[in-house]
Design an enzyme around this catalytic site. Sequence first.
Site, PDB file in Angstrom:
ATOM      1  N   GLY A 144       0.834  -1.207   0.000  1.00  0.00           N
ATOM      2  CA  GLY A 144       0.000   0.000   0.000  1.00  0.00           C
ATOM      3  C   GLY A 144       0.866   1.253   0.000  1.00  0.00           C
ATOM      4  O   GLY A 144       2.102   1.176  -0.027  1.00  0.00           O
ATOM      5  N   THR A 199      -9.918  -7.008   9.007  1.00  0.00           N
ATOM      6  CA  THR A 199      -8.489  -6.697   8.894  1.00  0.00           C
ATOM      7  C   THR A 199      -7.988  -5.894  10.094  1.00  0.00           C
ATOM      8  O   THR A 199      -6.986  -6.248  10.713  1.00  0.00           O
ATOM      9  CB  THR A 199      -8.219  -5.915   7.585  1.00  0.00           C
ATOM     10  OG1 THR A 199      -8.632  -6.731   6.493  1.00  0.00           O
ATOM     11  CG2 THR A 199      -6.747  -5.575   7.440  1.00  0.00           C
ATOM     12  N   THR A 221      -4.024   5.761  13.657  1.00  0.00           N
ATOM     13  CA  THR A 221      -4.499   7.040  13.145  1.00  0.00           C
ATOM     14  C   THR A 221      -4.948   7.974  14.269  1.00  0.00           C
ATOM     15  O   THR A 221      -5.357   7.508  15.337  1.00  0.00           O
ATOM     16  CB  THR A 221      -5.690   6.765  12.200  1.00  0.00           C
ATOM     17  OG1 THR A 221      -6.350   7.980  11.890  1.00  0.00           O
ATOM     18  CG2 THR A 221      -6.721   5.833  12.828  1.00  0.00           C
ATOM     19  N   ASP A 222      -4.919   9.274  13.981  1.00  0.00           N
ATOM     20  CA  ASP A 222      -5.465  10.248  14.935  1.00  0.00           C
ATOM     21  C   ASP A 222      -6.998  10.164  14.985  1.00  0.00           C
ATOM     22  O   ASP A 222      -7.622  10.692  15.905  1.00  0.00           O
ATOM     23  CB  ASP A 222      -5.013  11.676  14.578  1.00  0.00           C
ATOM     24  CG  ASP A 222      -5.395  12.112  13.169  1.00  0.00           C
ATOM     25  OD1 ASP A 222      -6.043  11.326  12.441  1.00  0.00           O
ATOM     26  OD2 ASP A 222      -5.043  13.237  12.780  1.00  0.00           O
ATOM     27  N   GLU A 223      -7.612   9.478  14.002  1.00  0.00           N
ATOM     28  CA  GLU A 223      -9.080   9.450  13.947  1.00  0.00           C
ATOM     29  C   GLU A 223      -9.698   8.686  15.099  1.00  0.00           C
ATOM     30  O   GLU A 223     -10.890   8.837  15.374  1.00  0.00           O
ATOM     31  CB  GLU A 223      -9.554   8.847  12.616  1.00  0.00           C
ATOM     32  CG  GLU A 223      -9.138   9.686  11.443  1.00  0.00           C
ATOM     33  CD  GLU A 223      -9.901   9.409  10.165  1.00  0.00           C
ATOM     34  OE1 GLU A 223     -10.941   8.731  10.205  1.00  0.00           O
ATOM     35  OE2 GLU A 223      -9.447   9.894   9.122  1.00  0.00           O
ATOM     36  N   TYR A 272     -14.548   2.915  10.186  1.00  0.00           N
ATOM     37  CA  TYR A 272     -13.103   2.785  10.022  1.00  0.00           C
ATOM     38  C   TYR A 272     -12.378   3.066  11.328  1.00  0.00           C
ATOM     39  O   TYR A 272     -11.588   2.245  11.823  1.00  0.00           O
ATOM     40  CB  TYR A 272     -12.594   3.732   8.919  1.00  0.00           C
ATOM     41  CG  TYR A 272     -11.115   4.040   9.048  1.00  0.00           C
ATOM     42  CD1 TYR A 272     -10.158   3.050   8.835  1.00  0.00           C
ATOM     43  CD2 TYR A 272     -10.671   5.314   9.417  1.00  0.00           C
ATOM     44  CE1 TYR A 272      -8.804   3.319   8.992  1.00  0.00           C
ATOM     45  CE2 TYR A 272      -9.329   5.588   9.571  1.00  0.00           C
ATOM     46  CZ  TYR A 272      -8.403   4.586   9.364  1.00  0.00           C
ATOM     47  OH  TYR A 272      -7.057   4.848   9.520  1.00  0.00           O
ATOM     48  N   SER A 273     -12.633   4.246  11.922  1.00  0.00           N
ATOM     49  CA  SER A 273     -11.856   4.600  13.116  1.00  0.00           C
ATOM     50  C   SER A 273     -12.230   3.718  14.306  1.00  0.00           C
ATOM     51  O   SER A 273     -11.380   3.422  15.155  1.00  0.00           O
ATOM     52  CB  SER A 273     -11.995   6.083  13.447  1.00  0.00           C
ATOM     53  OG  SER A 273     -13.339   6.480  13.515  1.00  0.00           O
ATOM     54  N   LYS A 333     -10.075   0.669  13.830  1.00  0.00           N
ATOM     55  CA  LYS A 333      -8.677   0.944  14.218  1.00  0.00           C
ATOM     56  C   LYS A 333      -8.571   1.030  15.742  1.00  0.00           C
ATOM     57  O   LYS A 333      -7.625   0.523  16.335  1.00  0.00           O
ATOM     58  CB  LYS A 333      -8.165   2.239  13.581  1.00  0.00           C
ATOM     59  CG  LYS A 333      -7.874   2.160  12.095  1.00  0.00           C
ATOM     60  CD  LYS A 333      -6.827   1.123  11.722  1.00  0.00           C
ATOM     61  CE  LYS A 333      -5.410   1.503  12.091  1.00  0.00           C
ATOM     62  NZ  LYS A 333      -4.443   0.440  11.650  1.00  0.00           N
ATOM     63  N   PRO A 355     -14.862  16.950  -5.951  1.00  0.00           N
ATOM     64  CA  PRO A 355     -16.027  16.922  -5.054  1.00  0.00           C
ATOM     65  C   PRO A 355     -15.664  17.282  -3.605  1.00  0.00           C
ATOM     66  O   PRO A 355     -15.090  16.480  -2.879  1.00  0.00           O
ATOM     67  CB  PRO A 355     -16.489  15.456  -5.134  1.00  0.00           C
ATOM     68  CG  PRO A 355     -15.247  14.677  -5.469  1.00  0.00           C
ATOM     69  CD  PRO A 355     -14.308  15.603  -6.199  1.00  0.00           C
TER      70      PRO A 355
HETATM   71  O1  DAU Z   1      -6.292  11.275   9.948  1.00  0.00           O
HETATM   72  C1  DAU Z   1      -5.648  10.143   9.427  1.00  0.00           C
HETATM   73  C2  DAU Z   1      -6.577   9.474   8.459  1.00  0.00           C
HETATM   74  O2  DAU Z   1      -6.628  10.266   7.305  1.00  0.00           O
HETATM   75  C3  DAU Z   1      -6.206   8.050   8.119  1.00  0.00           C
HETATM   76  O3  DAU Z   1      -6.273   7.269   9.261  1.00  0.00           O
HETATM   77  C4  DAU Z   1      -7.179   7.495   7.084  1.00  0.00           C
HETATM   78  O4  DAU Z   1      -6.824   6.195   6.725  1.00  0.00           O
HETATM   79  C5  DAU Z   1      -7.183   8.381   5.888  1.00  0.00           C
HETATM   80  O5  DAU Z   1      -8.109   7.907   4.946  1.00  0.00           O
HETATM   81  C6  DAU Z   1      -7.474   9.819   6.285  1.00  0.00           C
HETATM   82  O6  DAU Z   1      -8.857   9.980   6.643  1.00  0.00           O
HETATM   83  P1  DAU Z   1      -9.673  11.224   6.129  1.00  0.00           P
HETATM   84  O7  DAU Z   1     -11.101  10.888   6.131  1.00  0.00           O
HETATM   85  O8  DAU Z   1      -9.259  12.455   6.867  1.00  0.00           O
HETATM   86  O9  DAU Z   1      -9.055  11.334   4.629  1.00  0.00           O
HETATM   87  P2  DAU Z   1      -9.758  11.614   3.231  1.00  0.00           P
HETATM   88  O10 DAU Z   1      -8.658  11.837   2.256  1.00  0.00           O
HETATM   89  O11 DAU Z   1     -10.779  10.599   2.899  1.00  0.00           O
HETATM   90  O12 DAU Z   1     -10.490  12.999   3.502  1.00  0.00           O
HETATM   91  C7  DAU Z   1      -9.790  14.136   3.932  1.00  0.00           C
HETATM   92  C8  DAU Z   1     -10.798  15.252   4.103  1.00  0.00           C
HETATM   93  O13 DAU Z   1     -11.301  15.609   2.812  1.00  0.00           O
HETATM   94  C9  DAU Z   1     -12.021  14.860   4.916  1.00  0.00           C
HETATM   95  O14 DAU Z   1     -12.457  15.964   5.689  1.00  0.00           O
HETATM   96  C10 DAU Z   1     -13.070  14.521   3.875  1.00  0.00           C
HETATM   97  C11 DAU Z   1     -12.718  15.445   2.726  1.00  0.00           C
HETATM   98  N1  DAU Z   1     -13.012  14.911   1.369  1.00  0.00           N
HETATM   99  C12 DAU Z   1     -12.530  13.690   1.046  1.00  0.00           C
HETATM  100  C13 DAU Z   1     -12.795  13.142  -0.191  1.00  0.00           C
HETATM  101  C14 DAU Z   1     -12.271  11.777  -0.557  1.00  0.00           C
HETATM  102  C15 DAU Z   1     -13.770  15.663   0.476  1.00  0.00           C
HETATM  103  O15 DAU Z   1     -14.180  16.798   0.772  1.00  0.00           O
HETATM  104  N2  DAU Z   1     -14.031  15.117  -0.757  1.00  0.00           N
HETATM  105  C16 DAU Z   1     -13.598  13.887  -1.115  1.00  0.00           C
HETATM  106  O16 DAU Z   1     -13.902  13.446  -2.249  1.00  0.00           O
END
Ligand code: DAU
Length: 332
Positions: free
Chosen positions: A10, A99, A124-126, A148-149, A152, A203
């Site tokens: 990954g 997993t 993760t911080d989540e 997810y969180s 974890k 998006p």
């Molecule tokens: O904080 C650590 C975490 O960060 C990791 O543990 C996770 O595995 C990882 O996926 C990530 O989680 P997030 O939910 O913060 O990451 P993501 O990239 O999915 O989204 C980041 C931010 O952007 C979140 O506030 C949601 C927003 N977002 C995300 C996507 C995919 C959007 O606005 N549009 C989108 O299409």
Amino acid sequence: MKFLITGGAGFMGSNFIRYLINNYPEFQVVNLDKLTYAGNLENLKDIENNPRYEFVKGDIADEKMVDKVMKKGIDQIINFAAETHVDRSILGAKSFIMTDVFGTYTLLEAARKYGVKRYIQVSTDEVFGSTEDGEFTEETAFEPNSPYSASKAGGDHMVRAYWKTFGLPTIVTHSCNFYGPYQYPEKLIPLFITNLVEGRKVPVYGDGLNIREWIYVPDYCQALDTIIQKGEDGEVYNIGTGERKTNIEITRLVLEIMGLDEAMIEYVKDRPGHDRRYAVNSEKLRRLGWEPEHSFEQALKETIEWYREHQDWWKKLKSGEYLKYYKQQYNR
Ligand code: DAU
């Protein structure tokens, strides 16, 4: 020193394996990866023939497989293997539980049976939930909000229990959001960059004002290395940079660097249970001597450059299962 690195095909696992192989000529790595949609052996093409590197295809939740791998004489386990995407966990949580919880348990049992020197949990911080204006410390109670969180958090609690109950030498790390080369294009930064290269809109969920803290993958590798070298058994370390940004700030910066305007933004339905803000207190890790070397803006430029130059890598990924997921996630 022989490491078992799980989930090494990954994004984070592959970057860290490359870091270990290139920086430590005495280290050997066994990479155990199930090769789910997010696992990609092309991420490690440059080291696949290195005699200190070995790949094994397998699931961390498969006890027999894990046992077989442990017979290779593993000194330390670093568990990167996880289902990681929050939106996918909302669509279905089973694989996350299998997993991130059961897989972690399986590795911990194997670590105990084979008496490994150390087990490191990449987390993760989540797990801490969302904070309006505070910071998560290593002592903050877990309040996970997504499937997810929660998964974890379950795995992390199990690690703690194995340290407390069995004295297994463990370390848990909680990192903020990663970005950089080889990140699967479902996460915010690579999704937005690749959409824009393809001429598609980006998006943004809800009002775009959710805040995340960001770490560039080379800084993360050095942080984890510092923990491996100087961290103590039974401890928990947060990994953070202080680079806290709203999603819309990041979106505007990506657009600006790519020479595009806000017409490419599409505000879409918010993520259910969307955590508002993450902020990580990483003083404990900094006391071990680590600090990040990259500024967010410079690292984001480098990341955009990498995705522009590696279109063959990600265009292959944006097909088949990915398109089905994308449709389900964004055209609801
Ligand atoms: O904080 C650590 C975490 O960060 C990791 O543990 C996770 O595995 C990882 O996926 C990530 O989680 P997030 O939910 O913060 O990451 P993501 O990239 O999915 O989204 C980041 C931010 O952007 C979140 O506030 C949601 C927003 N977002 C995300 C996507 C995919 C959007 O606005 N549009 C989108 O299409």
